[in-house]
Write an enzyme that holds these catalytic residues in place. Structure first.
Site, PDB file in Angstrom:
ATOM      1  N   HIS A   1       6.136   0.498   3.809  1.00  0.00           N
ATOM      2  CA  HIS A   1       5.428   1.601   3.134  1.00  0.00           C
ATOM      3  C   HIS A   1       6.200   2.088   1.902  1.00  0.00           C
ATOM      4  O   HIS A   1       6.193   3.267   1.580  1.00  0.00           O
ATOM      5  CB  HIS A   1       5.272   2.757   4.132  1.00  0.00           C
ATOM      6  CG  HIS A   1       3.967   3.504   4.057  1.00  0.00           C
ATOM      7  ND1 HIS A   1       2.908   3.295   4.906  1.00  0.00           N
ATOM      8  CD2 HIS A   1       3.585   4.487   3.228  1.00  0.00           C
ATOM      9  CE1 HIS A   1       1.923   4.122   4.609  1.00  0.00           C
ATOM     10  NE2 HIS A   1       2.314   4.860   3.600  1.00  0.00           N
TER      11      HIS A   1
ATOM     12  N   ASP B   1       2.320   1.377  10.045  1.00  0.00           N
ATOM     13  CA  ASP B   1       3.711   1.882   9.980  1.00  0.00           C
ATOM     14  C   ASP B   1       3.751   3.393   9.756  1.00  0.00           C
ATOM     15  O   ASP B   1       4.818   3.943   9.475  1.00  0.00           O
ATOM     16  CB  ASP B   1       4.484   1.153   8.866  1.00  0.00           C
ATOM     17  CG  ASP B   1       3.821   1.318   7.497  1.00  0.00           C
ATOM     18  OD1 ASP B   1       4.227   0.639   6.540  1.00  0.00           O
ATOM     19  OD2 ASP B   1       2.873   2.126   7.390  1.00  0.00           O
TER      20      ASP B   1
ATOM     21  N   TYR C   1      -6.751   3.703   7.546  1.00  0.00           N
ATOM     22  CA  TYR C   1      -5.956   4.490   8.491  1.00  0.00           C
ATOM     23  C   TYR C   1      -6.901   4.735   9.660  1.00  0.00           C
ATOM     24  O   TYR C   1      -7.981   5.317   9.440  1.00  0.00           O
ATOM     25  CB  TYR C   1      -5.534   5.826   7.872  1.00  0.00           C
ATOM     26  CG  TYR C   1      -4.243   5.778   7.101  1.00  0.00           C
ATOM     27  CD1 TYR C   1      -4.151   6.339   5.826  1.00  0.00           C
ATOM     28  CD2 TYR C   1      -3.093   5.192   7.631  1.00  0.00           C
ATOM     29  CE1 TYR C   1      -2.957   6.323   5.105  1.00  0.00           C
ATOM     30  CE2 TYR C   1      -1.901   5.169   6.923  1.00  0.00           C
ATOM     31  CZ  TYR C   1      -1.845   5.729   5.675  1.00  0.00           C
ATOM     32  OH  TYR C   1      -0.666   5.709   4.967  1.00  0.00           O
TER      33      TYR C   1
HETATM   34  C1  LIG Z   1       4.045   4.994  -3.499  1.00  0.00           C
HETATM   35  C2  LIG Z   1       3.008   5.235  -2.454  1.00  0.00           C
HETATM   36  C3  LIG Z   1       2.803   4.265  -1.467  1.00  0.00           C
HETATM   37  C4  LIG Z   1       1.831   4.445  -0.485  1.00  0.00           C
HETATM   38  C5  LIG Z   1       1.054   5.642  -0.484  1.00  0.00           C
HETATM   39  C6  LIG Z   1       1.240   6.632  -1.461  1.00  0.00           C
HETATM   40  C7  LIG Z   1       2.224   6.419  -2.442  1.00  0.00           C
HETATM   41  C8  LIG Z   1       2.417   7.487  -3.487  1.00  0.00           C
HETATM   42  N1  LIG Z   1       0.150   5.848   0.551  1.00  0.00           N
HETATM   43  S1  LIG Z   1       0.421   7.224   1.468  1.00  0.00           S
HETATM   44  O1  LIG Z   1      -0.154   8.334   0.772  1.00  0.00           O
HETATM   45  O2  LIG Z   1      -0.138   7.005   2.781  1.00  0.00           O
HETATM   46  O3  LIG Z   1       1.901   7.316   1.585  1.00  0.00           O
HETATM   47  C9  LIG Z   1      -0.364   4.751   1.184  1.00  0.00           C
HETATM   48  C10 LIG Z   1      -1.635   4.767   1.870  1.00  0.00           C
HETATM   49  O4  LIG Z   1      -2.450   5.690   1.718  1.00  0.00           O
HETATM   50  N2  LIG Z   1      -1.929   3.699   2.678  1.00  0.00           N
HETATM   51  C11 LIG Z   1      -1.081   2.612   2.803  1.00  0.00           C
HETATM   52  O5  LIG Z   1      -1.377   1.673   3.546  1.00  0.00           O
HETATM   53  N3  LIG Z   1       0.092   2.536   2.093  1.00  0.00           N
HETATM   54  C12 LIG Z   1       0.437   3.568   1.274  1.00  0.00           C
HETATM   55  N4  LIG Z   1       1.555   3.458   0.473  1.00  0.00           N
HETATM   56  C13 LIG Z   1       2.409   2.235   0.571  1.00  0.00           C
HETATM   57  C14 LIG Z   1       1.964   1.144  -0.428  1.00  0.00           C
HETATM   58  O6  LIG Z   1       0.736   0.569  -0.022  1.00  0.00           O
HETATM   59  C15 LIG Z   1       2.999   0.017  -0.500  1.00  0.00           C
HETATM   60  O7  LIG Z   1       3.276  -0.430   0.816  1.00  0.00           O
HETATM   61  C16 LIG Z   1       4.295   0.489  -1.168  1.00  0.00           C
HETATM   62  O8  LIG Z   1       3.996   1.355  -2.242  1.00  0.00           O
HETATM   63  C17 LIG Z   1       5.059  -0.720  -1.714  1.00  0.00           C
HETATM   64  O9  LIG Z   1       6.263  -0.295  -2.297  1.00  0.00           O
HETATM   65  P1  LIG Z   1       6.424  -0.074  -3.904  1.00  0.00           P
HETATM   66  O10 LIG Z   1       5.830   1.279  -4.191  1.00  0.00           O
HETATM   67  O11 LIG Z   1       7.903  -0.139  -4.114  1.00  0.00           O
HETATM   68  O12 LIG Z   1       5.684  -1.185  -4.601  1.00  0.00           O
END
Ligand SMILES: Cc1cc2c(cc1C)[n+](S(=O)(=O)[O-])c1c(=O)[nH]c(=O)nc-1n2C[C@H](O)[C@H](O)[C@H](O)COP(=O)(O)O
Length: 498
Positions: A362, A272, A244
């Site tokens: 995401h 995103d 990030y």
């Molecule tokens: C479920 C989940 C996803 C997060 C995620 C945290 C959770 C609990 N977090 S978040 O705290 O910012 O939202 C990240 C993250 O740190 N960085 C990132 O690039 N994607 C983040 N993602 C997105 C992740 O990398 C995938 O793009 C997404 O989870 C794919 O969808 P599925 O869960 O259906 O496989």
């Protein structure tokens, strides 16, 4: 410069005098006292949780959520007030609610891991055993969660054209991703706060992936430090880092230097999430006690700005294509843009010399009504070919993947590999690193079976001729009972006597 002297310490009765904004909000974590009066205004978890523990010991709630070095990294040293002198009495311990007792009994009686046959099994058990705040954080997505469901249902609109009388005694699921050899065409995608679900957090995921030769991407917002997670990997295990970009660019450049030191094989810049998506299940969980506590503190609960504003203290909303060029100048490690959502931006990425992109929304947690990555991938490949760029850039997708056949469909459409987020969180939260290893085994086996029944021996043979995508954009979809049985719709507001 003024050398900060850690004070001799803070007595219990002095601590007890600092429980409000006016008198200062002092909290005990790991035996030390910290002044969080200012920090709580930018705390991503909101103000209320800090106020709830003013004058008390927050170690138990703090530890599963934060990397051990986060206080040293983000709390100015003059707010470190020194060790607590004396003991806080037991009455401070939170009594355990009947729901919590029921949940812990379910944890006790979890099915053996041999009873886990698919990703939805992990999800089902996670829903029953995760602490409510962990389940809310992992499962939630933006607004009405249409994109969350669409990510998954898009795979159900694509059917196969299998060929027969092919010798499929041997099938090979190996491939390369960003130039690294890997035994399977999928990887663990970056998710924050894995420790919310399991004490070992991202370290357990690293070990589970290592046992199965699966690549792990870990997040800037991981619950363990960069070094903890890379040290948990076996020598030679491939890991990727998800960046990030911080408004203070030097923080991001230092992280890129760390990637070089720790032999990271890919840097994924997530684009995103310039601001936090509207994740209401998560908000409802965070703000359940906010209202009570903030009322007690006679402060308005600032729902709209709290987490979003705080998160942008980590994420630069002004990021543009120009910055990507700067990162490429700083390292030879492949730079990937994660969170591309249109063919036009894939073309732009290729023109900016980016090594790869992840077409991703995401996991539906950001812009609601963003299209499923499978659909965008389907639209992108012909355009990329028309520009003669299809062998200049690797395309990955993630989102809604629950089966090996989902992964095969994405590969048939031209994806180089496929990421999973929640599946790894649920596997790790329920069975730790064994769960992660089991998840990888299950997906590998499903891919092998899918390839055999499709009449394919190697990943490189997969192409659009093996799938029927005529219904993909129709957005009417088969009903996935298994998925629906685990899916938790948005909960309505709770009456106080609910
Ligand atoms: C479920 C989940 C996803 C997060 C995620 C945290 C959770 C609990 N977090 S978040 O705290 O910012 O939202 C990240 C993250 O740190 N960085 C990132 O690039 N994607 C983040 N993602 C997105 C992740 O990398 C995938 O793009 C997404 O989870 C794919 O969808 P599925 O869960 O259906 O496989």
């Amino acid at each position: 410069s003024k050398k900060f002297e850690v004070s001799k310490g803070v007595s219990v009765e002095e601590l007890k005098k600092h429980t409000t904004v006016d008198d200062g909000v002092w909290v005990v974590i790991g035996g030390n006292v910290y002044d969080l009066t200012e920090f709580m205004n930018i705390h991503p978890g909101g103000k209320a949780i800090i106020l709830k523990y003013a004058g008390r010991d927050a170690t138990k709630i703090f530890t599963p959520i934060h990397a051990p070095d986060i206080i040293d990294k983000f709390l100015p040293h003059d707010k470190h007030l020194g060790p607590l002198i004396g003991q806080l009495d037991m009455e401070d311990e939170e009594e355990i609610s009947p729901e919590e007792i029921e949940r812990l009994q379910r944890v006790e009686n979890m099915p053996p891991i041999t009873q886990i046959f698919n990703v939805s099994d992990f999800e089902y058990i996670a829903k029953k055993t995760l602490a409510p705040n962990a389940w809310a954080y992992y499962s939630s997505a933006a607004d009405d969660e249409v994109t969350l469901r669409e990510n998954h249902y898009a795979f159900h609109r694509v059917f196969f054209n299998p060929r027969v009388l092919v010798d499929v005694t041997e099938v090979d699921t190996s491939t390369t991703m960003l130039g690294s050899k890997t035994s399977v065409p999928f990887y663990c995608s970056a998710t924050a706060l894995a420790r919310l679900g399991h004490e070992e957090g991202e370290k357990g995921i690293a070990r589970g992936c290592g046992r199965q030769g699966v690549i792990q991407m870990f997040s800037t917002l991981a619950s363990y430090s960069f070094d903890d997670i890379t040290d948990a990997a076996e020598p030679g295990q491939v890991q990727w880092f998800q960046l990030y970009v911080n408004p203070d660019r030097s923080i991001s450049y230092n992280l890129i230097e760390k990637c070089k030191l720790k032999n990271i094989k890919g840097i994924f810049v997530t684009v995103d999430a310039p601001v936090l998506g509207n994740r209401e299940k998560d908000k409802r969980m965070k703000y359940i006690d906010d209202a009570d506590i903030m009322e007690a503190q006679k402060e308005k609960v600032d729902r709209s700005q709290g987490a979003a504003k705080a998160l942008t203290s980590f994420i630069d909303t002004s990021l543009t294509w120009k910055d990507i060029g700067d990162f490429k100048k700083q390292t030879n490690i492949p730079i990937v843009i994660k969170g591309i959502q249109t063919p036009e931006d894939v073309i732009l990425a290729a023109k900016h010399g980016v090594d790869a992109v992840v077409i991703s929304n995401h996991g539906g947690r950001q812009l609601e009504f963003a299209r499923s990555p499978l659909e965008v991938l389907h639209d992108t490949m012909p355009i990329l070919k028309a520009h003669g760029l299809h062998d200049k850039i690797e395309i990955y997708i993630d989102g809604g993947v629950r089966r090996g056949t989902d992964i095969i469909k994405a590969l048939c459409l031209g994806a180089k590999g496929v990421g999973l987020g929640r599946a790894f969180l649920y596997a790790n939260s329920t069975y730790g690193e064994d769960g992660v290893a089991r998840l990888c085994q299950i997906l590998r086996a499903e891919i092998q079976t899918g390839m055999r029944l499709l009449g394919v021996q190697k990943i490189s043979e997969l192409g659009p001729e093996f799938i029927d995508t005529r219904n993909l954009a129709a957005r009417t979809t088969t009903n996935d009972e298994l998925y629906n049985s685990v899916y938790v719709p948005l909960a309505p507001p709770r009456f106080r006597n609910d």
